[in-house]
Design an enzyme around this catalytic site. Structure first.
Site, PDB file in Angstrom:
ATOM      1  N   GLY A   8       0.833  -1.209   0.000  1.00  0.00           N
ATOM      2  CA  GLY A   8       0.000   0.000   0.000  1.00  0.00           C
ATOM      3  C   GLY A   8       0.860   1.248   0.000  1.00  0.00           C
ATOM      4  O   GLY A   8       1.579   1.514   0.961  1.00  0.00           O
ATOM      5  N   LEU A 159       0.456   9.842  12.518  1.00  0.00           N
ATOM      6  CA  LEU A 159       0.877  11.062  11.824  1.00  0.00           C
ATOM      7  C   LEU A 159      -0.334  11.866  11.369  1.00  0.00           C
ATOM      8  O   LEU A 159      -1.406  11.311  11.133  1.00  0.00           O
ATOM      9  CB  LEU A 159       1.764  10.716  10.624  1.00  0.00           C
ATOM     10  CG  LEU A 159       1.175   9.970   9.430  1.00  0.00           C
ATOM     11  CD1 LEU A 159       0.360  10.852   8.523  1.00  0.00           C
ATOM     12  CD2 LEU A 159       2.297   9.323   8.648  1.00  0.00           C
ATOM     13  N   CYS A 272      -9.854   9.731   8.181  1.00  0.00           N
ATOM     14  CA  CYS A 272      -9.849   8.925   9.409  1.00  0.00           C
ATOM     15  C   CYS A 272     -10.932   9.235  10.423  1.00  0.00           C
ATOM     16  O   CYS A 272     -11.548   8.317  10.962  1.00  0.00           O
ATOM     17  CB  CYS A 272      -8.503   9.060  10.106  1.00  0.00           C
ATOM     18  SG  CYS A 272      -7.219   8.201   9.210  1.00  0.00           S
ATOM     19  N   PHE A 273     -11.141  10.522  10.720  1.00  0.00           N
ATOM     20  CA  PHE A 273     -11.973  10.845  11.873  1.00  0.00           C
ATOM     21  C   PHE A 273     -13.353  10.206  11.791  1.00  0.00           C
ATOM     22  O   PHE A 273     -13.768   9.468  12.675  1.00  0.00           O
ATOM     23  CB  PHE A 273     -12.102  12.360  12.036  1.00  0.00           C
ATOM     24  CG  PHE A 273     -10.893  12.998  12.667  1.00  0.00           C
ATOM     25  CD1 PHE A 273      -9.816  12.225  13.079  1.00  0.00           C
ATOM     26  CD2 PHE A 273     -10.826  14.365  12.862  1.00  0.00           C
ATOM     27  CE1 PHE A 273      -8.703  12.806  13.667  1.00  0.00           C
ATOM     28  CE2 PHE A 273      -9.722  14.952  13.455  1.00  0.00           C
ATOM     29  CZ  PHE A 273      -8.665  14.178  13.852  1.00  0.00           C
TER      30      PHE A 273
END
Ligand SMILES: *[C@@H]1O[C@H](CO)[C@@H](O)[C@H](O)[C@H]1NC(C)=O
Ligand SMILES: *[C@@H]1O[C@H](CO)[C@@H](O)[C@H](O)[C@H]1NC(C)=O
Length: 480
Positions: A8, A159, A272-273
């Protein structure tokens, strides 16, 4: 020589592996991906993702101990440590649709590893996965093991896009979860030895597998909740004449709270969140913790509310209609210093403006026209599955234009919406912009980047999230 292979080559795998290669000259790192276009880009001067400092790191190691390849099986076969950093989008159909993580890519990666391996491997979960994924992956690997010993580790990445390289150079912590067995602990130590080449030992935390997996979901959920908390207060500030900057600053001075992640805005975005919260909600529901599930759902509800509140403010201020009006949108990425548009609030805001028949002209320093058109024509979650891309509707295309300059975007516009906090938006010549706009000239700052007083002096009608309202906006009908 330790050989690392990362499956990935995206926003996490690419930068993380580049930094490992830079900091560990004795380790060979190969990033593999089935996308030929993506690998070609990693091997060119035009990297597929924009991240400050990344070019430099890649230039220093590429061809020495950092390689990008589409020959997935060969490099998996050769590796001692395999990072799996594939997409784990939210499921769009079937059981858990809209909430659970889709582990299709993860599962096929695990099966491929089982197929090609001839020696012992450490398999590291790098992409965010639901709790207990490691256990499932372990089953796939050991059922096909042919006597090979697989150790599964969870090593979530913390990150932040836009500051990824700095975050990787100097992480708050590195988290490694593994089995408590002797083999499991040996694998943990092997991975720890990679990170301690540059990360102080006391910042490397080792835990059991499920603690590590759950920590990533919990950290993102709590960060997102801080934003929703301050955003919910911003609405009250506007109504009462309080100033969110002053409130957030004073709240953040409490050392138990701290100053970071308290900036009010049009809403949070990023890959993401929302995804991680939905995942957390799903897991809570699966275990029957409905109150906990509902608690985390409200974080997303406030985020959606903040975006629609912004659109309502624009429409109500501009005499309740955007029909025939041009709105310039400055910034489309979900935050500054990245070209990433996944779940960016700009998508929902632009769709809202288009629904009120506005023409919009968009400028973002890092996002291409192609990407913007794709984002605006796709349904939610589709970005993860480009295969299901729908044809663009011709009416949408006509009403959206993309420019490569803020002055061009705002020329002749009735209003401006600032949706990303790019530094360059602070330094624009707003007098020049004002002179070239229709009057009254409206500016809606969704990121609190402009100097409100100065712009009002120029003549703009300014709305800034969580700030005392312009007298103009005050006389317009209330917005809910
Ligand atoms: C809000 O407060 C900040 C910090 O005190 C100040 O710089 C800014 O001018 C205020 N904005 C408005 C619109 O009152
Ligand atoms: C967020 O707020 C902090 C503290 O007020 C400030 O220093 C920082 O520049 C703000 N960040 C953004 C992106 O506006």
């Amino acid at each position: 020589m330790v050989k690392i292979c990362c499956i990935g080559a995206g926003y996490v795998g690419g930068p993380t592996m580049a930094v490992i290669a830079l900091k560990c000259p004795a380790v060979e790192v190969v990033v593999v991906d089935i996308s030929v276009a993506r690998i070609n880009a990693w091997n060119s001067d035009q990297l597929p993702i924009y991240e400050p400092g990344l070019d430099d790191v890649v230039r220093q190691c590429r061809g020495k101990n950092l390689f990008f390849s589409t020959d997935v099986e060969k490099h998996v076969f050769e590796a001692d440590i395999i990072f799996v950093s594939v997409n784990t989008p939210t499921k769009t159909s079937g059981l858990g649709a809209g909430k659970a993580a889709d582990l299709t890519y993860w599962e096929s990666a695990a099966r491929m590893i089982a197929d090609v391996s001839k020696s012992d491997k450490i398999v590291v979960e790098k992409s965010t996965v639901p709790v207990k994924t490691a256990e499932a992956i372990e089953k796939i690997l050991t059922h096909n093991s042919k006597g090979i010993n697989y150790q599964i580790l969870s090593n979530p990445e913390f990150l932040a896009e836009g500051t990824a390289i700095q975050d990787l150079f100097n992480p708050d912590r590195v988290l490694i979860g593994g089995r408590k067995t002797p083999e499991g602990q040996k694998a943990v130590q092997a991975l720890k030895a990679v990170y301690t080449q540059w990360v102080p030992e006391d910042r490397v935390i080792t835990t059991n597998l499920w603690s590590a997996e759950l920590t990533k979901l919990a950290a993102n959920a709590i960060l997102a909740k801080r934003i929703s908390s301050i955003n919910s207060i911003s609405a009250l500030c506007e109504a009462t004449g309080a100033n969110i900057t002053e409130v957030a600053y004073s709240v953040g001075k409490d050392s138990r709270i701290g100053p970071k992640f308290l900036n009010a805005s049009v809403g949070f975005g990023g890959s993401c969140f929302q995804k991680d919260i939905l995942n957390l909600v799903y897991i809570c529901e699966c275990y029957g913790f409905l109150e906990a599930a509902n608690y985390w759902k409200t974080v997303i509800k406030i985020n959606d509310y903040q975006k629609s509140r912004f659109v309502n403010r624009v429409v109500a201020s501009m005499f309740n209609t955007l029909s025939g009006k041009k709105i310039a949108v400055l910034g489309f990425a979900f935050k500054k210093d990245t070209g990433d548009t996944r779940e960016t609030p700009a998508i929902d805001v632009c769709k809202g403006l288009l629904a009120d028949k506005a023409s919009i002209s968009i400028y973002d320093p890092q996002v291409t026209e192609d990407q913007i058109q794709r984002d605006l024509t796709m349904n939610k979650f589709d970005w993860d599955h480009p295969i299901h891309l729908q044809p663009m509707s011709p009416t949408t295309v006509k009403k959206v234009s993309v420019t490569w300059d803020a002055y061009e975007a705002t020329k002749g516009a009735h209003g401006i919406c600032i949706l990303t906090e790019w530094d360059e938006f602070k330094g624009l010549d707003y007098q020049k912009i004002y002179d070239n706009m229709q009057k009254p000239a409206f500016l809606f700052d969704g990121r609190n980047v402009v100097d409100v007083e100065k712009l009002r002096e120029i003549g703009f009608v300014v709305y800034s999230i969580g700030k005392p309202l312009d007298t103009w906006l005050g006389v317009m009908p209330a917005v809910v």
